[in-house]
Design an enzyme around this catalytic site. Structure first.
Site, PDB file in Angstrom:
ATOM      1  N   LYS A   1     -24.286 -25.718  -0.607  1.00 31.71           N
ATOM      2  CA  LYS A   1     -24.028 -24.915   0.582  1.00 31.71           C
ATOM      3  C   LYS A   1     -25.189 -23.931   0.722  1.00 31.71           C
ATOM      4  O   LYS A   1     -25.652 -23.384  -0.290  1.00 31.71           O
ATOM      5  CB  LYS A   1     -22.685 -24.188   0.405  1.00 31.71           C
ATOM      6  CG  LYS A   1     -22.257 -23.346   1.599  1.00 31.71           C
ATOM      7  CD  LYS A   1     -20.885 -22.702   1.364  1.00 31.71           C
ATOM      8  CE  LYS A   1     -20.403 -21.921   2.576  1.00 31.71           C
ATOM      9  NZ  LYS A   1     -19.068 -21.315   2.367  1.00 31.71           N
TER      10      LYS A   1
ATOM     11  N   SER B   1     -12.492 -21.347   2.549  1.00 27.25           N
ATOM     12  CA  SER B   1     -13.684 -22.103   2.959  1.00 27.25           C
ATOM     13  C   SER B   1     -14.059 -23.322   2.129  1.00 27.25           C
ATOM     14  O   SER B   1     -14.928 -24.083   2.545  1.00 27.25           O
ATOM     15  CB  SER B   1     -14.878 -21.171   3.027  1.00 27.25           C
ATOM     16  OG  SER B   1     -14.853 -20.492   4.249  1.00 27.25           O
TER      17      SER B   1
ATOM     18  N   SER C   1     -15.673 -22.232   6.011  1.00 25.99           N
ATOM     19  CA  SER C   1     -17.077 -22.180   6.353  1.00 25.99           C
ATOM     20  C   SER C   1     -17.926 -23.271   5.691  1.00 25.99           C
ATOM     21  O   SER C   1     -19.027 -23.536   6.168  1.00 25.99           O
ATOM     22  CB  SER C   1     -17.645 -20.812   5.971  1.00 25.99           C
ATOM     23  OG  SER C   1     -17.551 -20.591   4.579  1.00 25.99           O
TER      24      SER C   1
HETATM   25  N1  GLN Z   1     -12.120 -18.547   7.660  1.00 30.34           N
HETATM   26  C1  GLN Z   1     -12.092 -17.371   6.855  1.00 30.34           C
HETATM   27  C2  GLN Z   1     -13.028 -16.343   7.436  1.00 30.34           C
HETATM   28  O1  GLN Z   1     -13.512 -16.576   8.480  1.00 30.34           O
HETATM   29  C3  GLN Z   1     -12.460 -17.688   5.439  1.00 30.34           C
HETATM   30  C4  GLN Z   1     -13.913 -17.975   5.297  1.00 30.34           C
HETATM   31  C5  GLN Z   1     -14.309 -18.197   3.873  1.00 30.34           C
HETATM   32  O2  GLN Z   1     -13.502 -18.559   3.023  1.00 30.34           O
HETATM   33  N2  GLN Z   1     -15.583 -17.957   3.610  1.00 30.34           N
HETATM   34  O3  GLN Z   1     -13.272 -15.321   6.885  1.00 30.34           O
END
Ligand code: GLN
Length: 485
Positions: free
Chosen positions: A77, A176, A152
């Site tokens: 990532k 995410s 994400s």
């Molecule tokens: N969707 C959640 C957010 O927008 C979690 C994102 C994540 O786990 N990095 O914060």
């Protein structure tokens, strides 16, 4: 069987017995990445470095005694710092940032002999649930046209699902790793907070962020976690706890396993087809001898509001370092220091990131700190207690990962709250710091469904055992999306 559908376990066997070389494997995957570039799952492909690493891996393999993962391609990532390679975090702000050092996770996987093919697409600074906040445009879900891969870690999930790489790293602050794994039909593991070093992993919300593996199978997740996990003196929140062998207990019997089903996970918010799919998966466990027990998490409904105070508060502090001075985007011809800050940040950050910085700064400001931030921290404690209490009477907790399967591109971008609700079943686990997995558990209208398995602190080996046993009696994890076979 074609090479690209093989698991890490199978690829390792082929490499160790000399059936193919790491260079052959690396070229085959690089070709697929190019062939399917329309998925937009990669931000950078590091071909030259990959071929050099594969050569080194081949030398080790020929010499004998190479570690198990030697020569196997993977990708990171784009939130993990990779020395000499662009590390963008999905943002215009870091579009010109070449990391001067490696994240510990990157070093660990290099030491295990893995060959990185590049950096994967993601929501900007890991803020998002659909990959749509990425400066590089969304990655696509290989399962259905015009649907999001989740976020994400959307690029990681899309690339593993499309078999462009056999494994990827991801990070999970509120879902995410698990949510994109669920949307793309792969296996994702968010470890206990502190299990995997956060050094060199660009911080979003430091008290919630945790890196983990995204793979086809639980068996492969065990191999990846083995290489990734461990105490790191460079990360003060990293746990000083021995790393067990994650592969030895995968075949333990689940006879008498106690599974807790939180009644709040199966309320009105859950789509009917999703509820049926999860029930079917849980029944599979009953057949294996598990006992199902209803548990209750009375504070679960407060998880999203608490998270959206705590995470923005932390991100507003973490993102202060992006100011156009030392690294990252700098505006043209600043008039003075203030102008430099304002325009560099104004131009470098996207809308969602700005929204969170504003919310976080507000929540931390004098007068609002007690009303919002302290209150959110108290809720966090209550949620943690809900879980620890439930885990006194059950071995694992199960439920859905998402309320619905993958949604359409653009479907939720107009309303941030709608988007935030996509993480309703994952966010509480980060607030509690617990480990959890998402494993493929069926399809709704051709779109993958994820089953969530949550365990006690440092019970990753138990989760992997529970996931692996399900994958012995089902083949959801072996399905490859049409057009990517
Ligand atoms: N969707 C959640 C957010 O927008 C979690 C994102 C994540 O786990 N990095 O914060």
């Amino acid at each position: 069987m074609t090479m690209h559908t093989k698991t890490l376990k199978q690829l390792s066997q082929g490499l160790q017995t000399g059936e193919y070389s790491s260079q052959e494997l690396t070229l085959a995957y690089l070709n697929r990445i190019q062939q399917y570039s329309a998925l937009n799952s990669f931000i950078s492909v590091t071909e030259a470095q990959a071929i050099a690493a594969a050569k080194q891996a081949d030398a080790l393999l020929t010499a004998g005694n190479a570690p198990l993962l030697t020569g196997i391609p993977m990708a990171h990532k784009d939130i993990f710092c990779t020395q000499g390679v662009k590390t963008s975090c999905g943002s215009k702000m870091l579009d010109n940032f070449i990391a001067p050092y490696n994240a510990t996770v990157v070093d660990n996987l290099n030491a295990a002999g893995m060959v990185s093919l590049g950096k994967l697409n993601m929501d900007e600074f890991a803020m998002g649930s659909s990959n749509e906040t990425s400066f590089y445009g969304t990655a696509y879900n290989p399962w259905a046209d015009n649907t999001v891969p989740g976020g994400s870690s959307g690029g990681s999930a899309a690339a593993v699902a499309a078999r462009l790489i056999p494994a990827a790293t991801g990070t999970d602050t509120g879902g995410s790793i698990r949510q994109p794994a669920a949307f793309c039909g792969i296996t994702g593991l968010k470890p206990t907070y502190g299990r995997v070093s956060r050094y060199g992993m660009i911080a979003y919300a430091s008290s919630l962020d945790q890196g983990g593996p995204m793979t086809q199978t639980a068996e492969d997740a065990a191999l990846m976690l083995q290489a990734m996990a461990g105490f790191d003196p460079k990360d003060s929140t990293s746990a000083q706890q021995d790393v067990p062998n994650y592969s030895t207990n995968l075949n333990n019997s689940l006879q008498d396993l106690k599974i807790g089903l939180p009644k709040e996970f199966f309320d009105e918010g859950l789509n009917n087809d999703m509820a049926t799919a999860i029930e079917t998966a849980v029944n599979e466990y009953k057949q294996m001898g598990a006992e199902i027990i209803e548990v209750s998490m009375p504070h679960l409904k407060l998880a999203i509001p608490a998270y959206y105070v705590i995470a923005p508060a932390e991100c507003s502090a973490n993102l202060q370092r992006m100011d156009g001075v030392r690294f990252g985007h700098r505006c043209d011809n600043p008039e003075d220091l203030n102008d430099l800050y304002i325009r560099s940040r104004g131009e470098g950050f996207g809308t969602e990131v700005k929204r969170r910085i504003l919310v976080g700064t507000y929540a931390l400001s004098a007068g609002y700190y007690d009303a919002h931030y302290i209150k959110a921290q108290k809720i966090r404690r209550l949620i943690t207690e809900d879980f620890t209490k439930a885990l006194e009477s059950v071995d694992v907790i199960m439920g859905p990962v998402t309320p619905t399967p993958a949604f359409g591109i653009g479907e939720k971008t107009a309303d941030p709250i709608e988007m935030y609700l996509a993480d309703i079943y994952t966010i509480a686990i980060n607030l509690a710091g617990l480990p959890a997995m998402s494993i493929p558990a069926g399809f709704i209208d051709n779109k993958p469904v994820g089953l969530q398995i949550i365990g006690n602190y440092f019970a990753e080996a138990k989760l992997l055992n529970v996931a692996h046993q399900y994958q012995q009696v089902t083949n959801w994890h072996q399905q490859t999306p049409k057009g990517f076979e």
